[in-house]
Design a protein around this motif. Structure first.
Motif, mmCIF file in Angstrom:
data_model
loop_
_atom_site.group_PDB
_atom_site.id
_atom_site.type_symbol
_atom_site.label_atom_id
_atom_site.label_comp_id
_atom_site.label_asym_id
_atom_site.label_seq_id
_atom_site.Cartn_x
_atom_site.Cartn_y
_atom_site.Cartn_z
ATOM 1 N N ARG A 228 -8.084 -1.542 2.457
ATOM 2 C CA ARG A 228 -8.183 -1.976 4.174
ATOM 3 C C ARG A 228 -8.504 -3.190 4.663
ATOM 4 O O ARG A 228 -7.633 -4.339 5.305
ATOM 5 C CB ARG A 228 -9.703 -1.297 4.750
ATOM 6 C CG ARG A 228 -9.445 -1.297 6.301
ATOM 7 C CD ARG A 228 -11.069 -0.416 6.645
ATOM 8 N NE ARG A 228 -12.207 -1.224 6.219
ATOM 9 C CZ ARG A 228 -13.434 -1.218 5.481
ATOM 10 N NH1 ARG A 228 -13.925 0.244 5.082
ATOM 11 N NH2 ARG A 228 -14.177 -1.911 4.499
ATOM 12 N N LEU B 237 -3.845 -4.206 4.575
ATOM 13 C CA LEU B 237 -3.615 -3.278 5.925
ATOM 14 C C LEU B 237 -3.686 -4.662 7.034
ATOM 15 O O LEU B 237 -2.880 -4.806 7.368
ATOM 16 C CB LEU B 237 -3.928 -2.513 5.983
ATOM 17 C CG LEU B 237 -2.912 -0.760 4.410
ATOM 18 C CD1 LEU B 237 -4.329 0.163 5.031
ATOM 19 C CD2 LEU B 237 -1.696 -0.787 4.816
ATOM 20 N N ARG C 129 -6.562 4.423 2.647
ATOM 21 C CA ARG C 129 -6.597 3.056 3.906
ATOM 22 C C ARG C 129 -7.824 2.769 3.922
ATOM 23 O O ARG C 129 -8.258 1.586 4.833
ATOM 24 C CB ARG C 129 -6.404 4.108 5.166
ATOM 25 C CG ARG C 129 -4.158 3.600 4.380
ATOM 26 C CD ARG C 129 -3.204 5.236 5.479
ATOM 27 N NE ARG C 129 -2.029 4.258 5.282
ATOM 28 C CZ ARG C 129 -1.495 3.958 4.179
ATOM 29 N NH1 ARG C 129 -1.800 3.694 3.230
ATOM 30 N NH2 ARG C 129 -0.092 3.620 4.962
ATOM 31 N N VAL D 230 0.964 -1.516 -0.019
ATOM 32 C CA VAL D 230 0.083 -0.044 0.013
ATOM 33 C C VAL D 230 0.566 0.902 0.083
ATOM 34 O O VAL D 230 1.827 1.207 0.939
ATOM 35 C CB VAL D 230 -0.629 0.039 0.717
ATOM 36 C CG1 VAL D 230 -2.157 1.487 1.856
ATOM 37 C CG2 VAL D 230 -1.903 -1.748 1.282
#
Length: 194
Positions: free
Chosen positions: A185, A188, A179, A173
């Protein structure tokens, strides 16, 4: 008497990366913008040519953006409204009325405004704004593609295509990624587990 009306439109609500852009345009009573319509219906070459013509002929125009951090903290809808308000606030001439593409009007514009669904194909000032917002958004993607060629931003313009999602998995990312958008998201969150 000619009322000064501004058209406002946005570009880049859907992509997983970069800013959301908005443009506000006031056109003169007479102008020469052949083929101007909703930017999504125009080729990139035609959009680029029209963008220059709009900037040269407009009474006033302004392009503004809200960045990935603002999108994450406000959500995409409110970040879009913020970009639209910034575009209107940035006009060097104050319009008497604003037409906004879509079904929502940003708060605190201080100028009478009307939301027009599919306005980019109905109101020429909104069409002009859609072209400026889209070309500004594309320019951001080309600049990002030069810095990070492995992601292919020049091809998919930041949308969640198969190529983009695979590049995200492979290369990770970027700070410019949104995010709060699910594919970013989720990635992550997966990375946080390992």
């Amino acid at each position: 008497m000619h009322i000064l009306t501004a058209g406002v439109d946005e570009a880049g609500r859907g992509p997983l990366v970069g800013s959301v852009f908005a443009a506000a345009v006031i056109l003169p009573e007479t102008f020469d913008l052949p083929g101007l319509t909703d930017s999504k219906k125009l080729s990139e070459k035609k959009r680029d040519a029209l963008a220059e013509m709009i900037k040269n002929q407009a009474v006033a125009w302004h392009v503004a953006a809200a960045g990935p951090e603002e999108i994450a903290s406000l959500n995409i809808l409110h970040a879009t409204m913020l970009a639209m308000k910034r575009a209107v606030d940035g006009l060097s001439v104050r319009p008497e009325k604003i037409f906004i593409d879509g079904n929502r009007i940003p708060e605190h514009l201080g100028i009478p405004a009307e939301a027009v669904v599919k306005g980019d194909s109905k109101i020429i000032e909104i069409s002009a704004a859609s072209v400026l917002a889209k070309t500004a958004r594309d320019a951001e993607m080309y600049a990002l593609a030069q810095r990070h060629p492995q992601y292919g931003f020049d091809k998919h313009k930041g949308y969640g295509t198969k190529q983009h999602l695979e590049a995200l998995k492979q290369y990770g990312v970027l700070p410019e990624h949104r995010r709060d958008f699910a594919p970013v998201r989720n990635l992550l969150a997966q990375q946080a587990l390992f």
